[in-house]
Each structure stands twice: as structure tokens, then as C-alpha cells.
Design a protein around this motif. Structure first.
Motif, PDB file in Angstrom:
ATOM      1  N   LEU A 197     -87.914  99.729  19.398  1.00 22.66           N
ATOM      2  CA  LEU A 197     -88.079  99.172  20.736  1.00 22.66           C
ATOM      3  C   LEU A 197     -88.330 100.274  21.767  1.00 22.66           C
ATOM      4  O   LEU A 197     -89.186 100.142  22.646  1.00 22.66           O
ATOM      5  N   LEU A 198     -87.621 101.383  21.641  1.00 29.94           N
ATOM      6  CA  LEU A 198     -87.816 102.498  22.574  1.00 29.94           C
ATOM      7  C   LEU A 198     -89.194 103.130  22.384  1.00 29.94           C
ATOM      8  O   LEU A 198     -89.825 103.558  23.357  1.00 29.94           O
ATOM      9  N   LEU A 199     -89.665 103.183  21.151  1.00 24.14           N
ATOM     10  CA  LEU A 199     -90.991 103.735  20.903  1.00 24.14           C
ATOM     11  C   LEU A 199     -92.077 102.819  21.450  1.00 24.14           C
ATOM     12  O   LEU A 199     -93.082 103.284  22.002  1.00 24.14           O
ATOM     13  N   ALA A 200     -91.879 101.500  21.314  1.00 25.02           N
ATOM     14  CA  ALA A 200     -92.838 100.551  21.896  1.00 25.02           C
ATOM     15  C   ALA A 200     -92.875 100.702  23.411  1.00 25.02           C
ATOM     16  O   ALA A 200     -93.939 100.603  24.030  1.00 25.02           O
ATOM     17  N   ARG A 201     -91.719 100.952  24.025  1.00 23.85           N
ATOM     18  CA  ARG A 201     -91.684 101.214  25.465  1.00 23.85           C
ATOM     19  C   ARG A 201     -92.461 102.479  25.795  1.00 23.85           C
ATOM     20  O   ARG A 201     -93.260 102.505  26.751  1.00 23.85           O
ATOM     21  N   ALA A 202     -92.264 103.541  25.013  1.00 24.33           N
ATOM     22  CA  ALA A 202     -92.933 104.812  25.279  1.00 24.33           C
ATOM     23  C   ALA A 202     -94.448 104.686  25.169  1.00 24.33           C
ATOM     24  O   ALA A 202     -95.188 105.362  25.890  1.00 24.33           O
ATOM     25  N   SER A 203     -94.914 103.811  24.282  1.00 27.47           N
ATOM     26  CA  SER A 203     -96.352 103.649  24.084  1.00 27.47           C
ATOM     27  C   SER A 203     -96.944 102.556  24.964  1.00 27.47           C
ATOM     28  O   SER A 203     -98.122 102.231  24.838  1.00 27.47           O
ATOM     29  N   GLY A 204     -96.124 101.970  25.859  1.00 29.98           N
ATOM     30  CA  GLY A 204     -96.628 100.966  26.795  1.00 29.98           C
ATOM     31  C   GLY A 204     -96.946  99.631  26.174  1.00 29.98           C
ATOM     32  O   GLY A 204     -97.768  98.879  26.709  1.00 29.98           O
ATOM     33  N   GLN A 205     -96.283  99.280  25.067  1.00 30.61           N
ATOM     34  CA  GLN A 205     -96.604  98.048  24.351  1.00 30.61           C
ATOM     35  C   GLN A 205     -95.662  96.888  24.647  1.00 30.61           C
ATOM     36  O   GLN A 205     -95.823  95.811  24.086  1.00 30.61           O
ATOM     37  N   LEU A 206     -94.682  97.090  25.508  1.00 27.64           N
ATOM     38  CA  LEU A 206     -93.704  96.022  25.761  1.00 27.64           C
ATOM     39  C   LEU A 206     -94.170  95.105  26.883  1.00 27.64           C
ATOM     40  O   LEU A 206     -94.687  95.560  27.894  1.00 27.64           O
ATOM     41  N   PRO A 207     -93.936  93.794  26.751  1.00 25.95           N
ATOM     42  CA  PRO A 207     -94.203  92.882  27.867  1.00 25.95           C
ATOM     43  C   PRO A 207     -93.222  93.141  29.004  1.00 25.95           C
ATOM     44  O   PRO A 207     -92.166  93.756  28.821  1.00 25.95           O
ATOM     45  N   ALA A 208     -93.556  92.642  30.189  1.00 26.18           N
ATOM     46  CA  ALA A 208     -92.802  92.984  31.395  1.00 26.18           C
ATOM     47  C   ALA A 208     -91.331  92.598  31.310  1.00 26.18           C
ATOM     48  O   ALA A 208     -90.453  93.361  31.711  1.00 26.18           O
TER      49      ALA A 208
ATOM     50  N   ILE B  66     -75.858  74.617  34.953  1.00 27.58           N
ATOM     51  CA  ILE B  66     -76.499  74.110  33.731  1.00 27.58           C
ATOM     52  C   ILE B  66     -75.487  73.488  32.784  1.00 27.58           C
ATOM     53  O   ILE B  66     -75.862  72.987  31.716  1.00 27.58           O
ATOM     54  N   GLY B  67     -74.220  73.527  33.150  1.00 26.47           N
ATOM     55  CA  GLY B  67     -73.183  72.954  32.312  1.00 26.47           C
ATOM     56  C   GLY B  67     -71.828  73.384  32.840  1.00 26.47           C
ATOM     57  O   GLY B  67     -71.736  74.259  33.700  1.00 26.47           O
ATOM     58  N   PRO B  68     -70.748  72.771  32.347  1.00 26.90           N
ATOM     59  CA  PRO B  68     -69.406  73.141  32.814  1.00 26.90           C
ATOM     60  C   PRO B  68     -69.146  74.640  32.618  1.00 26.90           C
ATOM     61  O   PRO B  68     -69.212  75.155  31.500  1.00 26.90           O
ATOM     62  N   GLY B  69     -68.891  75.341  33.712  1.00 27.33           N
ATOM     63  CA  GLY B  69     -68.604  76.771  33.636  1.00 27.33           C
ATOM     64  C   GLY B  69     -69.817  77.637  33.390  1.00 27.33           C
ATOM     65  O   GLY B  69     -69.670  78.839  33.121  1.00 27.33           O
ATOM     66  N   MET B  70     -71.021  77.084  33.488  1.00 32.85           N
ATOM     67  CA  MET B  70     -72.233  77.849  33.195  1.00 32.85           C
ATOM     68  C   MET B  70     -73.255  77.706  34.320  1.00 32.85           C
ATOM     69  O   MET B  70     -73.531  76.587  34.772  1.00 32.85           O
ATOM     70  N   ARG B  71     -73.777  78.834  34.775  1.00 32.88           N
ATOM     71  CA  ARG B  71     -74.810  78.854  35.795  1.00 32.88           C
ATOM     72  C   ARG B  71     -75.902  79.843  35.399  1.00 32.88           C
ATOM     73  O   ARG B  71     -75.684  80.726  34.579  1.00 32.88           O
ATOM     74  N   TRP B  72     -77.054  79.674  36.007  1.00 35.14           N
ATOM     75  CA  TRP B  72     -78.161  80.577  35.705  1.00 35.14           C
ATOM     76  C   TRP B  72     -78.962  80.839  36.974  1.00 35.14           C
ATOM     77  O   TRP B  72     -78.859  80.116  37.968  1.00 35.14           O
ATOM     78  N   SER B  73     -79.758  81.898  36.941  1.00 36.05           N
ATOM     79  CA  SER B  73     -80.632  82.269  38.051  1.00 36.05           C
ATOM     80  C   SER B  73     -81.951  82.768  37.470  1.00 36.05           C
ATOM     81  O   SER B  73     -81.958  83.618  36.580  1.00 36.05           O
ATOM     82  N   ARG B  74     -83.054  82.211  37.954  1.00 38.21           N
ATOM     83  CA  ARG B  74     -84.373  82.639  37.506  1.00 38.21           C
ATOM     84  C   ARG B  74     -84.765  83.936  38.202  1.00 38.21           C
ATOM     85  O   ARG B  74     -84.672  84.061  39.418  1.00 38.21           O
ATOM     86  N   VAL B  75     -85.195  84.926  37.439  1.00 38.53           N
ATOM     87  CA  VAL B  75     -85.684  86.199  37.975  1.00 38.53           C
ATOM     88  C   VAL B  75     -87.203  86.202  37.897  1.00 38.53           C
ATOM     89  O   VAL B  75     -87.774  85.997  36.825  1.00 38.53           O
ATOM     90  N   SER B  76     -87.843  86.415  39.032  1.00 42.06           N
ATOM     91  CA  SER B  76     -89.306  86.454  39.092  1.00 42.06           C
ATOM     92  C   SER B  76     -89.770  87.905  39.126  1.00 42.06           C
ATOM     93  O   SER B  76     -89.283  88.710  39.930  1.00 42.06           O
ATOM     94  N   VAL B  77     -90.718  88.229  38.237  1.00 40.58           N
ATOM     95  CA  VAL B  77     -91.260  89.582  38.134  1.00 40.58           C
ATOM     96  C   VAL B  77     -92.660  89.569  38.750  1.00 40.58           C
ATOM     97  O   VAL B  77     -93.564  88.933  38.191  1.00 40.58           O
ATOM     98  N   PRO B  78     -92.869  90.223  39.885  1.00 39.48           N
ATOM     99  CA  PRO B  78     -94.141  90.091  40.608  1.00 39.48           C
ATOM    100  C   PRO B  78     -95.376  90.404  39.766  1.00 39.48           C
ATOM    101  O   PRO B  78     -96.379  89.697  39.852  1.00 39.48           O
ATOM    102  N   GLU B  79     -95.288  91.454  38.931  1.00 38.66           N
ATOM    103  CA  GLU B  79     -96.473  91.840  38.168  1.00 38.66           C
ATOM    104  C   GLU B  79     -96.680  90.985  36.924  1.00 38.66           C
ATOM    105  O   GLU B  79     -97.705  91.125  36.238  1.00 38.66           O
ATOM    106  N   ALA B  80     -95.732  90.112  36.626  1.00 39.46           N
ATOM    107  CA  ALA B  80     -95.840  89.259  35.439  1.00 39.46           C
ATOM    108  C   ALA B  80     -95.182  87.916  35.731  1.00 39.46           C
ATOM    109  O   ALA B  80     -94.050  87.647  35.297  1.00 39.46           O
ATOM    110  N   PRO B  81     -95.870  87.026  36.449  1.00 40.92           N
ATOM    111  CA  PRO B  81     -95.278  85.739  36.838  1.00 40.92           C
ATOM    112  C   PRO B  81     -94.828  84.884  35.660  1.00 40.92           C
ATOM    113  O   PRO B  81     -93.946  84.032  35.818  1.00 40.92           O
ATOM    114  N   ASP B  82     -95.421  85.082  34.486  1.00 44.18           N
ATOM    115  CA  ASP B  82     -95.063  84.266  33.324  1.00 44.18           C
ATOM    116  C   ASP B  82     -93.872  84.821  32.541  1.00 44.18           C
ATOM    117  O   ASP B  82     -93.426  84.197  31.571  1.00 44.18           O
TER     118      ASP B  82
END
Length: 218
Positions: A11-22, A113-129
Motif C-alpha cells: 500500500l505504501l509503495l502504491a502511494r509512492a508511485s501515485g497509484q492510489l485513489p483519492a 444510522i442506528g442506536p448509538g451509531m452516527r456517521w458523517s460524509r467527507v467530501s474530497v474536492p478533487e475526487a467527488p466520487d
């Protein structure tokens, strides 16, 4: 901080080579902020990635490549460590802080999203998907049993959970794929907050969990 779980070299090597999605890159960067061991490993693999790049045939860069690079650098440098200003951030408990990697992102308020559970959507400007989100789960609560269509990365920001394989605490990193079948259970004493990215969807066993998961993009 006692960090016991780290990304693997692939995973770190994929990061170094720029192959990871945002989304993957964002969660990994959040871990590197906290982990000196992985920062040193990443520097070594960055050097190896540079050697590999030297052996590739050159290709034209996008016209706005330099401008986007400087914009990303400016966004990080304008947010000192520990004072990251995520747009519309949900509140965090004492002892938890925003990763600097999120400085250019926005996050929704906490949503039920359920008893004792919450979530928050994080939006990444350069990768909306990009499918990136925060999970906040109370002590003693758990996610339903599930496996994965693709790669799920999780960075623990606060609290602890055990998923049947190991105990994960603040700073720990987990990568799970279709071979991993687990049920994260938050440990007593504190709620747990995690930053996560999904490549694909979670495969819940419960029909109700599948419906709720589809509503929030899990």
C-alpha cells in the motif's frame, strides 16, 4: 500513542508511485501523520518510487497540474497541526483531533444510522466520487457482521474496537478486503471515532443492515 497496526508495504509503495485513489490516499495520509515508523517506511519507498519513475517513458502533464499541486500545498500549510479547519465539521470529543489530511475537505454534521451509531460524509474536492466518511459508535455498540466488495481502509481517531482479529486503538490502521469477515465491536469506556474509505461496498449479512448501508453508501 501506542500504534500497533500499520499499512503494508504494498500500500505504501502504491502511494509512492501515485497509484492510489483519492479516498485511500486520504486515509493513509491520516495514519502517516501520527506514525513515525510508517513515515520512515514511506520515505524509503518514496525513494524507490522515484527510481521506478525515472525508468518510465515520459508523458505530457495536464495544463493545470502545477496550479493544482500548489493549491494542495497551500491548503495543508495554512492549517497548523491540531487546528485543522474542516468545513462544517461535526464536533469531536476531548482527546480527538482532525487529521491535517482533511484540511481541504468538508464534512457533514453527525447523522443517525442506528442506536448509538452516527456517521458523517467527507467530501474530497478533487475526487467527488470518493467514498470517505467518519463513523462514531458508542461504547458497547457494534457494526453488523460484514465482508467487503473491495478495499476498506480504517484509521482510528478516538477510542478502541475489536473485530475478532485484533484490538484497534487510537492511531491504528486497518485494511480489509473480501477475505476479511468481521464485526467491529467498540470497547467499554469510550465511544470510537474512525475515518474510513471504501472501494466498493460492505456486504452485510443482515437485510436491515444492507438497507441502512445502501442509504449511506456503505
Amino acid at each position: 500513542m501506542d500504534i500497533r497496526h500499520h499499512p503494508d508495504d504494498d500500500l505504501l509503495l502504491a502511494r509512492a508511485s501515485g497509484q492510489l485513489p483519492a479516498g485511500t490516499r486520504l486515509v493513509l495520509a491520516s495514519h502517516l501523520e501520527l506514525c513515525p515508523l510508517c513515515r520512515e517506511r514511506a520515505r524509503t519507498l518514496d525513494a524507490l518510487g522515484g527510481i521506478l519513475l525515472d525508468e518510465l517513458e515520459p508523458v505530457p502533464m495536464a495544463d493545470d497540474a502545477l496550479a493544482r499541486t500548489w493549491a494542495s500545498i497551500d491548503a495543508l500549510e495554512s492549517a497548523p497541526a491540531g487546528t485543522v479547519r474542516v468545513s462544517a465539521p461535526p464536533p469531536l470529543p476531548p482527546g480527538a483531533r482532525w487529521p491535517r489530511a482533511l484540511a481541504h475537505c468538508s464534512a457533514t454534521p453527525w447523522r443517525w444510522i442506528g442506536p448509538g451509531m452516527r456517521w458523517s460524509r467527507v467530501s474530497v474536492p478533487e475526487a467527488p466520487d470518493a467514498n470517505v466518511f467518519l463513523l462514531r459508535i458508542a461504547a458497547g455498540k457494534y457494526l453488523p457482521q460484514h465482508t467487503h466488495q473491495g478495499l476498506e481502509l480504517t484509521q482510528v481517531l478516538h477510542g478502541r474496537f475489536h473485530d475478532g482479529r485484533a484490538l484497534f486503538g487510537p492511531g491504528d490502521f486497518d485494511a480489509a478486503d473480501g477475505e476479511i469477515h468481521h464485526q467491529p465491536v467498540v470497547q467499554d469506556g469510550s465511544e470510537c471515532i474512525c475515518l474510513a474509505s471504501l472501494d466498493g461496498r460492505l456486504r452485510f449479512e443482515s437485510a436491515i443492515a444492507r438497507v441502512l448501508g445502501s442509504l449511506v453508501g456503505m
